[in-house]
Design a protein around this motif. Structure first.
Motif, PDB file in Angstrom:
ATOM      1  N   ASN A 177      80.093  71.527  58.329  1.00 39.94           N
ATOM      2  CA  ASN A 177      78.976  70.818  58.936  1.00 39.94           C
ATOM      3  C   ASN A 177      77.694  71.151  58.197  1.00 39.94           C
ATOM      4  N   ILE A 178      77.404  70.425  57.107  1.00 42.01           N
ATOM      5  CA  ILE A 178      76.222  70.696  56.290  1.00 42.01           C
ATOM      6  C   ILE A 178      75.237  69.529  56.335  1.00 42.01           C
ATOM      7  N   ALA A 179      75.127  68.907  57.488  1.00 41.67           N
ATOM      8  CA  ALA A 179      74.267  67.729  57.652  1.00 41.67           C
ATOM      9  C   ALA A 179      72.906  67.941  57.004  1.00 41.67           C
ATOM     10  N   GLY A 180      72.554  67.027  56.104  1.00 40.50           N
ATOM     11  CA  GLY A 180      71.260  67.072  55.446  1.00 40.50           C
ATOM     12  C   GLY A 180      71.229  67.954  54.215  1.00 40.50           C
ATOM     13  N   LEU A 181      72.256  68.767  54.002  1.00 42.57           N
ATOM     14  CA  LEU A 181      72.262  69.667  52.851  1.00 42.57           C
ATOM     15  C   LEU A 181      73.213  69.204  51.761  1.00 42.57           C
ATOM     16  N   GLU A 182      73.941  68.132  52.011  1.00 44.64           N
ATOM     17  CA  GLU A 182      74.887  67.655  51.006  1.00 44.64           C
ATOM     18  C   GLU A 182      74.210  66.713  50.012  1.00 44.64           C
ATOM     19  N   GLY A 183      74.886  66.438  48.941  1.00 43.67           N
ATOM     20  CA  GLY A 183      74.421  65.410  48.031  1.00 43.67           C
ATOM     21  C   GLY A 183      73.520  65.853  46.902  1.00 43.67           C
ATOM     22  N   PRO A 187      76.487  66.069  41.154  1.00 36.75           N
ATOM     23  CA  PRO A 187      77.474  65.012  40.946  1.00 36.75           C
ATOM     24  C   PRO A 187      78.683  65.127  41.867  1.00 36.75           C
ATOM     25  N   ASP A 188      79.020  66.306  42.320  1.00 37.01           N
ATOM     26  CA  ASP A 188      80.182  66.507  43.180  1.00 37.01           C
ATOM     27  C   ASP A 188      79.688  67.067  44.509  1.00 37.01           C
ATOM     28  N   VAL A 189      79.573  66.216  45.526  1.00 36.74           N
ATOM     29  CA  VAL A 189      78.991  66.601  46.807  1.00 36.74           C
ATOM     30  C   VAL A 189      79.623  67.893  47.317  1.00 36.74           C
ATOM     31  N   GLY A 190      78.772  68.873  47.583  1.00 40.18           N
ATOM     32  CA  GLY A 190      79.236  70.145  48.114  1.00 40.18           C
ATOM     33  C   GLY A 190      79.623  71.154  47.049  1.00 40.18           C
ATOM     34  N   VAL A 222      78.144  80.597  59.406  1.00 36.95           N
ATOM     35  CA  VAL A 222      78.815  80.445  58.125  1.00 36.95           C
ATOM     36  C   VAL A 222      79.926  81.481  57.980  1.00 36.95           C
ATOM     37  N   VAL A 223      81.066  81.021  57.483  1.00 38.32           N
ATOM     38  CA  VAL A 223      82.117  81.902  56.992  1.00 38.32           C
ATOM     39  C   VAL A 223      82.039  81.772  55.482  1.00 38.32           C
ATOM     40  N   ALA A 224      81.822  82.893  54.793  1.00 37.85           N
ATOM     41  CA  ALA A 224      81.580  82.833  53.351  1.00 37.85           C
ATOM     42  C   ALA A 224      82.552  83.705  52.586  1.00 37.85           C
ATOM     43  N   GLN A 225      82.687  83.381  51.315  1.00 39.87           N
ATOM     44  CA  GLN A 225      83.464  84.215  50.405  1.00 39.87           C
ATOM     45  C   GLN A 225      82.751  84.210  49.058  1.00 39.87           C
ATOM     46  N   LEU A 270      80.370  76.489  59.902  1.00 38.91           N
ATOM     47  CA  LEU A 270      81.080  76.170  61.142  1.00 38.91           C
ATOM     48  C   LEU A 270      80.221  75.282  62.023  1.00 38.91           C
ATOM     49  N   ASN A 271      78.906  75.483  61.958  1.00 35.36           N
ATOM     50  CA  ASN A 271      77.960  74.591  62.619  1.00 35.36           C
ATOM     51  C   ASN A 271      76.624  74.724  61.917  1.00 35.36           C
ATOM     52  N   TYR A 272      75.818  73.689  62.028  1.00 34.15           N
ATOM     53  CA  TYR A 272      74.477  73.697  61.461  1.00 34.15           C
ATOM     54  C   TYR A 272      73.680  72.627  62.177  1.00 34.15           C
ATOM     55  N   THR A 273      72.561  73.013  62.767  1.00 40.00           N
ATOM     56  CA  THR A 273      71.717  72.048  63.460  1.00 40.00           C
ATOM     57  C   THR A 273      70.258  72.282  63.086  1.00 40.00           C
ATOM     58  N   GLU A 274      69.505  71.167  63.098  1.00 35.45           N
ATOM     59  CA  GLU A 274      68.083  71.190  62.872  1.00 35.45           C
ATOM     60  C   GLU A 274      67.418  70.474  64.035  1.00 35.45           C
ATOM     61  N   GLN A 275      66.276  70.982  64.471  1.00 36.99           N
ATOM     62  CA  GLN A 275      65.540  70.363  65.570  1.00 36.99           C
ATOM     63  C   GLN A 275      65.088  68.956  65.175  1.00 36.99           C
TER      64      GLN A 275
END
Length: 194
Positions: free
Chosen positions: A87-93, A96-99, A160-163, A183-188
């Motif tokens: 869930n990376i709403a607004g942070l993708e793009g 050239p390769d999304v994410g 976030v679960v990271a490696q 795992l989740n991401y929200t912005e006001q």
């Protein structure tokens, strides 16, 4: 209200610094092993473990305190890759390769977007990690919550679960591969891609 927020943010950063330094310098045992090692190999392994733990702690501290994408990106190999999933709403793009962001230029750009969107207080909490060797690299598997308040997106929070896979380059341990699974991401006030 701003002075209370600044004092609270400063206190949280100091607590985080103290906890991370206590963890890094308080490690008293080597990572578990199933094979027999010599005293020199065990010392070398413990030294590498402590160096990677320190590199990871410093990376988190730099992320929350610096707001300088180039300084944060300098802790990655020049051909490293960051993968953002979930869930990376607004942070993708951004690339050239999304994410997927490979190389210093793309990593600096995506970290710049992340830090700009979260230019206010960025607090990391509930952080846990496990550090294990994998061949000639060390892998830090972690979990953390982040939250804060920004003039761009208002209140924000995520989990976030990271490696992070660390490789030794010269005398430094640098991130060769990093995956953040949001795992989740929200912005006001969700902002469109910047």
């Amino acid at each position: 209200m701003k002075s209370k927020t600044a004092v609270l943010s400063g206190g949280v950063v100091l607590l985080l610094v103290g906890a991370l330094l206590g963890y890094v310098y308080g490690v008293s045992s080597a990572p578990s092993r199933t094979s027999t090692t010599t005293g020199t190999a065990l010392t070398s392994s413990l030294d590498s473990y402590n160096e990677v733990a320190g590199a990871y702690a410093n990376q988190l501290l730099l992320l929350v305190s610096s707001k300088n994408a180039s300084a944060v990106a300098a802790r990655y190999e020049s051909n490293a890759t960051i993968q953002w999933r979930g869930n990376i709403a607004g942070l993708e793009g951004y690339g050239p390769d999304v994410g997927n962001y490979t190389g210093t230029k793309n990593i600096t750009a995506v970290l710049g977007i992340f830090l700009t969107r979260h230019e206010g207080d960025l607090i990391i909490s509930n952080e846990t990690q496990a550090i294990e060797p994998q061949g000639n690299r060390w892998v830090v598997s972690s979990f953390f919550d982040f939250a804060g308040n920004s003039s761009i997106v208002g209140g924000f929070e995520g989990t976030v679960v990271a490696q992070d896979s660390y490789a030794q380059v010269g005398n430094a341990w640098l991130i060769a591969m990093e995956t953040w699974n949001f795992l989740n991401y929200t912005e006001q006030f969700p902002a469109s891609s910047m």
